[in-house]
Scaffold this motif. Structure first.
Motif, PDB file in Angstrom:
ATOM      1  N   GLN A 142      55.654  51.234  51.194  1.00  0.00           N
ATOM      2  CA  GLN A 142      54.644  50.515  50.414  1.00  0.00           C
ATOM      3  C   GLN A 142      54.426  51.189  49.059  1.00  0.00           C
ATOM      4  O   GLN A 142      54.264  50.513  48.039  1.00  0.00           O
ATOM      5  CB  GLN A 142      53.316  50.469  51.171  1.00  0.00           C
ATOM      6  N   LEU A 147      54.004  48.211  46.110  1.00  0.00           N
ATOM      7  CA  LEU A 147      52.885  47.416  46.629  1.00  0.00           C
ATOM      8  C   LEU A 147      51.547  48.116  46.432  1.00  0.00           C
ATOM      9  O   LEU A 147      50.542  47.478  46.081  1.00  0.00           O
ATOM     10  CB  LEU A 147      53.111  47.114  48.112  1.00  0.00           C
ATOM     11  N   MET A 148      51.501  49.425  46.648  1.00  0.00           N
ATOM     12  CA  MET A 148      50.225  50.138  46.552  1.00  0.00           C
ATOM     13  C   MET A 148      49.707  50.202  45.116  1.00  0.00           C
ATOM     14  O   MET A 148      48.515  50.386  44.895  1.00  0.00           O
ATOM     15  CB  MET A 148      50.364  51.538  47.149  1.00  0.00           C
ATOM     16  N   THR A 151      47.668  46.865  44.688  1.00  0.00           N
ATOM     17  CA  THR A 151      46.687  46.549  45.722  1.00  0.00           C
ATOM     18  C   THR A 151      45.429  47.390  45.515  1.00  0.00           C
ATOM     19  O   THR A 151      45.517  48.587  45.262  1.00  0.00           O
ATOM     20  CB  THR A 151      47.272  46.836  47.115  1.00  0.00           C
ATOM     21  N   GLY A 152      44.267  46.753  45.614  1.00  0.00           N
ATOM     22  CA  GLY A 152      43.010  47.472  45.473  1.00  0.00           C
ATOM     23  C   GLY A 152      42.320  47.196  44.152  1.00  0.00           C
ATOM     24  O   GLY A 152      42.808  46.433  43.308  1.00  0.00           O
ATOM     25  N   ARG A 160      46.895  51.181  50.243  1.00  0.00           N
ATOM     26  CA  ARG A 160      47.848  50.571  51.169  1.00  0.00           C
ATOM     27  C   ARG A 160      47.294  49.254  51.699  1.00  0.00           C
ATOM     28  O   ARG A 160      46.071  49.051  51.762  1.00  0.00           O
ATOM     29  CB  ARG A 160      48.172  51.509  52.337  1.00  0.00           C
ATOM     30  N   VAL A 161      48.183  48.377  52.102  1.00  0.00           N
ATOM     31  CA  VAL A 161      47.806  47.125  52.750  1.00  0.00           C
ATOM     32  C   VAL A 161      47.447  47.420  54.198  1.00  0.00           C
ATOM     33  O   VAL A 161      47.971  48.359  54.807  1.00  0.00           O
ATOM     34  CB  VAL A 161      48.964  46.119  52.658  1.00  0.00           C
ATOM     35  N   GLN A 202      60.365  45.777  51.088  1.00  0.00           N
ATOM     36  CA  GLN A 202      59.155  45.853  50.294  1.00  0.00           C
ATOM     37  C   GLN A 202      59.373  45.375  48.869  1.00  0.00           C
ATOM     38  O   GLN A 202      58.540  44.659  48.306  1.00  0.00           O
ATOM     39  CB  GLN A 202      58.620  47.285  50.287  1.00  0.00           C
ATOM     40  N   GLN A 209      55.572  39.258  41.411  1.00  0.00           N
ATOM     41  CA  GLN A 209      55.162  40.465  40.690  1.00  0.00           C
ATOM     42  C   GLN A 209      56.387  41.222  40.181  1.00  0.00           C
ATOM     43  O   GLN A 209      56.369  41.796  39.080  1.00  0.00           O
ATOM     44  CB  GLN A 209      54.319  41.369  41.600  1.00  0.00           C
ATOM     45  N   GLN A 222      46.433  46.591  39.315  1.00  0.00           N
ATOM     46  CA  GLN A 222      45.481  46.199  40.344  1.00  0.00           C
ATOM     47  C   GLN A 222      44.442  45.235  39.775  1.00  0.00           C
ATOM     48  O   GLN A 222      43.932  45.442  38.670  1.00  0.00           O
ATOM     49  CB  GLN A 222      44.770  47.442  40.893  1.00  0.00           C
ATOM     50  N   ASN A 225      40.420  41.566  44.401  1.00  0.00           N
ATOM     51  CA  ASN A 225      40.547  40.311  45.134  1.00  0.00           C
ATOM     52  C   ASN A 225      40.918  39.137  44.246  1.00  0.00           C
ATOM     53  O   ASN A 225      41.077  38.013  44.742  1.00  0.00           O
ATOM     54  CB  ASN A 225      39.233  39.995  45.858  1.00  0.00           C
ATOM     55  N   HIS A 227      43.382  36.840  41.866  1.00  0.00           N
ATOM     56  CA  HIS A 227      44.810  36.575  41.780  1.00  0.00           C
ATOM     57  C   HIS A 227      45.320  37.142  40.463  1.00  0.00           C
ATOM     58  O   HIS A 227      44.630  37.055  39.437  1.00  0.00           O
ATOM     59  CB  HIS A 227      45.071  35.067  41.844  1.00  0.00           C
TER      60      HIS A 227
END
Length: 392
Positions: A142, A147-148, A151-152, A160-161, A202, A209, A222, A225, A227
């Motif tokens: 991740q 991904l990390m 995210t957040g 992390r998810v 991944q 993205q 990031q 929440n 989009h």
């Protein structure tokens, strides 16, 4: 079970932890005969459980499989595997590349006894290259796979998810690769070496993205929440909880504004176009937050769905399985055996004329060893010798 599409396919499962078992579970649930091969206790095997054998994780990953033990470090154990591979259609493994070569159970070794064998390898980073020998787990993938970083909440560091998305995706891609190889074998009669890794899975799952960077040179960050590009899309507080609403695009935005009683936002000079809404997202989010705080989640869900605006509650896991649509889709499935009632996560694919069934919970390690060895051609005396010598 005879109506399931993979009936008649025999799979040898050499996998541990999650990505490999996820791949094999897809095959087992759709009718394949799966033999899970584990290390005997006498050889230091723990099965790669990650939890108790009777626990929810192991049961969910290893339903619909038979279990046997086999010490692959013993030459006789390796020979048993070769004998079984002669009769198998698929072998799935997630050893590090150097480990399976050292054990002499790599693709080349098993192909030598079965030209039609589908051999599937799942690794952390690939079967070769500079990271070939590195151990890999989901969270590492991740992070390395980007991904990390997306995210957040902004400014709060990487996140992390909440599910092992790299593991699960690698498993699903491996299962897809196996099915393609089986179709190809129908035409050619030859097997195939199917390969994927957590890192590949991944990066693949970055999807748009990744394309933003590859095509446009834009490095995503990031956004919490929200989009990344579809504004307004967010999770907002309501009078009694939270709600997701996704009215991105002019048509949905217009419906949304009318439905929530704010038609003035449609032609507002700061929000009248998609580009303006993207540029002024903070101000728009603040205005929407004021509006949605005035009613309960259930009230907004009913009102917005009636207007054709995508929205929904944010459910805890228990609420997910109480949701009427989730219940209708049968996403909790009862194991159909004589044991105590046990519900596990159902399949997310539907097909006409057949449906996957959970007919077997994960049982004791090695419970089917003797039966499987007899099917492979070994007699009772030889099997007892294997047991005495720690081969099984």
């Amino acid at each position: 079970m005879d109506d399931l599409p993979l009936v008649g396919i025999r799979v040898l499962d050499l996998t541990r932890v999650r990505a490999g078992p996820t791949a094999v579970r897809q095959l087992a649930d759709w009718g394949a005969e799966v033999i899970k091969i584990e290390v005997p206790d006498s050889a230091g095997g723990d099965g790669g459980l990650g939890g108790p054998r009777e626990g929810p994780d192991f049961q969910n990953l290893h339903r619909n499989k038979r279990s046997m033990t086999l010490n692959l470090k013993d030459r006789r154990g390796r020979q048993i595997l070769l004998d079984m591979a002669r009769q198998a259609d698929v072998v799935v493994e997630n050893f590090r590349p150097d480990v399976k070569k050292r054990l002499k159970i790599d693709h080349k070794a098993l192909k030598s006894v079965n030209e039609g064998l589908i051999y599937c390898s799942i690794s952390g980073f690939g079967q070769d290259g500079p990271y070939e020998k590195r151990p890999g787990v989901d969270q590492i993938a991740q992070g390395m796979g980007g991904l990390m970083s997306i995210t957040g909440q902004p400014g709060r560091g990487p996140m992390r998810v909440g599910i092992p998305v790299a593991d699960l995706t690698a498993g699903l891609l491996a299962a897809q690769g196996i099915l393609m190889a089986l179709i190809q074998r129908q035409r050619t009669g030859r097997g195939q070496w199917v390969r994927t890794s957590l890192l590949q899975a991944q990066v693949f799952m970055l999807d748009f993205q990744a394309a933003r960077w590859l095509v446009g040179g834009e490095v995503a960050g990031q956004v919490g929440n929200e989009h990344p590009t579809g504004v307004p899309t967010n999770a907002w507080a309501t009078a009694d909880g939270h709600i997701n609403v996704a009215p991105a695009g002019d048509r949905l935005y217009t419906r949304f504004c009318n439905a929530v009683g704010a038609p003035e936002l449609i032609e507002h000079p700061d929000f009248a176009t998609g580009a303006l809404r993207y540029r002024n997202r903070a101000a728009l989010n603040e205005r929407i937050a004021e509006i949605l705080a005035g009613r309960t989640t259930a009230e907004w869900v009913e009102l917005l769905n009636a207007a054709g605006v995508p929205c929904g509650p944010i459910n805890a896991i228990d609420e997910v399985f109480e949701d009427p649509q989730v219940r209708h889709l049968g996403m909790a499935r009862q194991v159909e055996d004589d044991g105590d009632p046990l519900s596990l996560v159902g399949q997310a694919i539907e097909m006409d004329g057949c449906a996957p069934r959970l007919t077997r919970r994960a049982g004791a390690k090695g419970a089917d060893t003797v039966a499987i060895l007899k099917e492979t051609g070994y007699d009772a005396e030889t099997i007892e010798g294997f047991r005495r010598d720690g081969v099984i």
